[in-house]
Scaffold this motif. Sequence first.
Motif, PDB file in Angstrom:
ATOM      1  N   ILE A   4       1.010  -1.182   0.016  1.00 11.90           N
ATOM      2  CA  ILE A   4       0.025   0.005   0.086  1.00 11.90           C
ATOM      3  C   ILE A   4       0.742   1.265  -0.153  1.00 11.90           C
ATOM      4  N   PRO A   5       0.654   2.123  -1.025  1.00 11.69           N
ATOM      5  CA  PRO A   5       1.410   3.396  -0.755  1.00 11.69           C
ATOM      6  C   PRO A   5       1.242   4.251   0.353  1.00 11.69           C
ATOM      7  N   ARG A   6       2.056   5.068   0.706  1.00  2.93           N
ATOM      8  CA  ARG A   6       2.136   5.774   2.023  1.00  2.93           C
ATOM      9  C   ARG A   6       1.063   6.900   1.892  1.00  2.93           C
ATOM     10  N   SER A   7       0.486   7.212   2.758  1.00  3.42           N
ATOM     11  CA  SER A   7      -0.657   8.027   2.714  1.00  3.42           C
ATOM     12  C   SER A   7      -0.302   9.419   2.594  1.00  3.42           C
ATOM     13  N   ALA A   8      -1.401  10.381   2.184  1.00  2.00           N
ATOM     14  CA  ALA A   8      -1.220  11.733   2.281  1.00  2.00           C
ATOM     15  C   ALA A   8      -0.870  12.225   3.652  1.00  2.00           C
ATOM     16  N   PRO A   9      -0.101  13.129   3.988  1.00  3.71           N
ATOM     17  CA  PRO A   9       0.356  13.533   5.223  1.00  3.71           C
ATOM     18  C   PRO A   9      -0.676  13.719   6.168  1.00  3.71           C
ATOM     19  N   ILE A  10      -0.884  13.460   7.561  1.00  8.52           N
ATOM     20  CA  ILE A  10      -1.811  13.549   8.356  1.00  8.52           C
ATOM     21  C   ILE A  10      -1.269  14.371   9.748  1.00  8.52           C
ATOM     22  N   VAL A  34      -9.106   7.215   8.886  1.00  7.40           N
ATOM     23  CA  VAL A  34      -8.169   8.222   8.113  1.00  7.40           C
ATOM     24  C   VAL A  34      -8.204   8.002   6.669  1.00  7.40           C
ATOM     25  N   CYS A  35      -8.584   8.704   5.704  1.00  7.42           N
ATOM     26  CA  CYS A  35      -8.556   8.544   4.379  1.00  7.42           C
ATOM     27  C   CYS A  35      -7.091   8.658   3.993  1.00  7.42           C
ATOM     28  N   ARG A  36      -6.668   7.260   3.547  1.00  3.04           N
ATOM     29  CA  ARG A  36      -5.385   7.083   2.924  1.00  3.04           C
ATOM     30  C   ARG A  36      -4.909   8.300   2.017  1.00  3.04           C
ATOM     31  N   SER A  37      -5.595   8.179   0.929  1.00  3.90           N
ATOM     32  CA  SER A  37      -5.481   9.031  -0.346  1.00  3.90           C
ATOM     33  C   SER A  37      -5.327  10.697   0.239  1.00  3.90           C
ATOM     34  N   THR A  38      -6.014  11.054   1.189  1.00  2.00           N
ATOM     35  CA  THR A  38      -6.061  12.512   1.162  1.00  2.00           C
ATOM     36  C   THR A  38      -5.727  13.032   2.782  1.00  2.00           C
ATOM     37  N   GLY A  39      -5.573  12.231   3.468  1.00  3.57           N
ATOM     38  CA  GLY A  39      -5.066  12.429   4.958  1.00  3.57           C
ATOM     39  C   GLY A  39      -6.193  13.007   5.724  1.00  3.57           C
ATOM     40  N   ARG A  40      -7.486  13.251   5.239  1.00  4.30           N
ATOM     41  CA  ARG A  40      -8.785  13.475   5.902  1.00  4.30           C
ATOM     42  C   ARG A  40      -8.997  12.550   6.869  1.00  4.30           C
ATOM     43  N   ILE A  41      -9.625  13.068   8.149  1.00  2.74           N
ATOM     44  CA  ILE A  41     -10.264  12.288   9.029  1.00  2.74           C
ATOM     45  C   ILE A  41     -11.548  12.335   9.119  1.00  2.74           C
ATOM     46  N   TYR A  42     -12.282  11.112   9.139  1.00  2.00           N
ATOM     47  CA  TYR A  42     -13.687  11.066   9.295  1.00  2.00           C
ATOM     48  C   TYR A  42     -14.073  10.637  10.551  1.00  2.00           C
ATOM     49  N   VAL A  43     -15.001  11.356  11.295  1.00  2.00           N
ATOM     50  CA  VAL A  43     -15.640  10.846  12.384  1.00  2.00           C
ATOM     51  C   VAL A  43     -17.178  10.393  12.255  1.00  2.00           C
ATOM     52  N   VAL A  44     -17.189   9.324  12.979  1.00  2.00           N
ATOM     53  CA  VAL A  44     -18.891   8.755  12.944  1.00  2.00           C
ATOM     54  C   VAL A  44     -19.109   8.588  14.379  1.00  2.00           C
ATOM     55  N   SER A  45     -20.509   8.530  14.929  1.00  2.00           N
ATOM     56  CA  SER A  45     -20.930   7.965  16.353  1.00  2.00           C
ATOM     57  C   SER A  45     -22.402   7.687  16.003  1.00  2.00           C
ATOM     58  N   THR A  46     -23.154   7.149  17.004  1.00  2.00           N
ATOM     59  CA  THR A  46     -24.509   6.957  17.023  1.00  2.00           C
ATOM     60  C   THR A  46     -25.167   8.255  16.793  1.00  2.00           C
ATOM     61  N   GLU A  47     -24.508   9.223  17.339  1.00  2.00           N
ATOM     62  CA  GLU A  47     -25.320  10.689  17.424  1.00  2.00           C
ATOM     63  C   GLU A  47     -24.671  11.637  16.176  1.00  2.00           C
ATOM     64  N   HIS A  48     -23.577  11.163  15.486  1.00  2.00           N
ATOM     65  CA  HIS A  48     -22.999  12.353  14.729  1.00  2.00           C
ATOM     66  C   HIS A  48     -22.373  11.128  13.341  1.00  2.00           C
ATOM     67  N   ASP A 137       2.944   4.253  11.604  1.00  2.00           N
ATOM     68  CA  ASP A 137       3.703   3.724  10.808  1.00  2.00           C
ATOM     69  C   ASP A 137       3.216   2.163  10.316  1.00  2.00           C
ATOM     70  N   ALA A 138       2.755   1.422  11.402  1.00  2.00           N
ATOM     71  CA  ALA A 138       2.327   0.336  11.212  1.00  2.00           C
ATOM     72  C   ALA A 138       1.289   0.200  10.273  1.00  2.00           C
ATOM     73  N   HIS A 139       0.392   1.148   9.967  1.00  2.00           N
ATOM     74  CA  HIS A 139      -0.662   1.321   8.889  1.00  2.00           C
ATOM     75  C   HIS A 139      -0.080   2.010   7.531  1.00  2.00           C
ATOM     76  N   GLU A 140       1.205   2.336   7.430  1.00  2.00           N
ATOM     77  CA  GLU A 140       2.007   2.903   6.296  1.00  2.00           C
ATOM     78  C   GLU A 140       1.009   4.364   5.982  1.00  2.00           C
ATOM     79  N   LEU A 141       0.950   5.000   7.468  1.00  2.00           N
ATOM     80  CA  LEU A 141       0.123   6.644   7.152  1.00  2.00           C
ATOM     81  C   LEU A 141       1.426   7.480   7.347  1.00  2.00           C
TER      82      LEU A 141
END
Length: 145
Positions: A4-10, A34-48, A137-141
């Motif tokens: 898997i290629p390294r991700s966009a910087p986070i 974490v979106c590997r291609s953009t570095g964007r973080i998405y959050v979810v929960s039962t309320e959001h 590092d373990a997830h190649e991010l």
Amino acid sequence: MTTIPRSAPISIEDLQLALDWASDTSGTDAMAYVCRSTGRIYVVSTEHEDPDLPADIADEAKYPVVPSRHDLRLGRRLAVRFAQQAMPERVYDIYDIFSQRGAYSRFKEMLQQAGKLDDWYAFEDQAVVAALRDWADAHELTIAA
């Protein structure tokens, strides 16, 4: 075998916020990805749920799930490690504190009384950053410099 290629910087700060979200214990089943291609973080929960949540968010190859503090063992074990280094005479008190509910607040009260609370926060922050860097590092991010 394909790699898997390294991700966009986070940023480490964004990753710490995602860790805090994923560690929410209010019963909302909070998760962060974490979106590997953009570095964007998405959050979810039962309320959001992020309105821009990708349809393929469950694909861990594209969106690794951010661990919680529990997953990274940043709770009682970290408190004991701190006590072993900073106040070895109180290690057994730490074990006692963490054998009951409400341990973290009692632990911080003990540190406050001992004048070690700021030392704890610095120790904890270093441990969190190191654990997140190892996880990334373990997830190649890629963590932004």
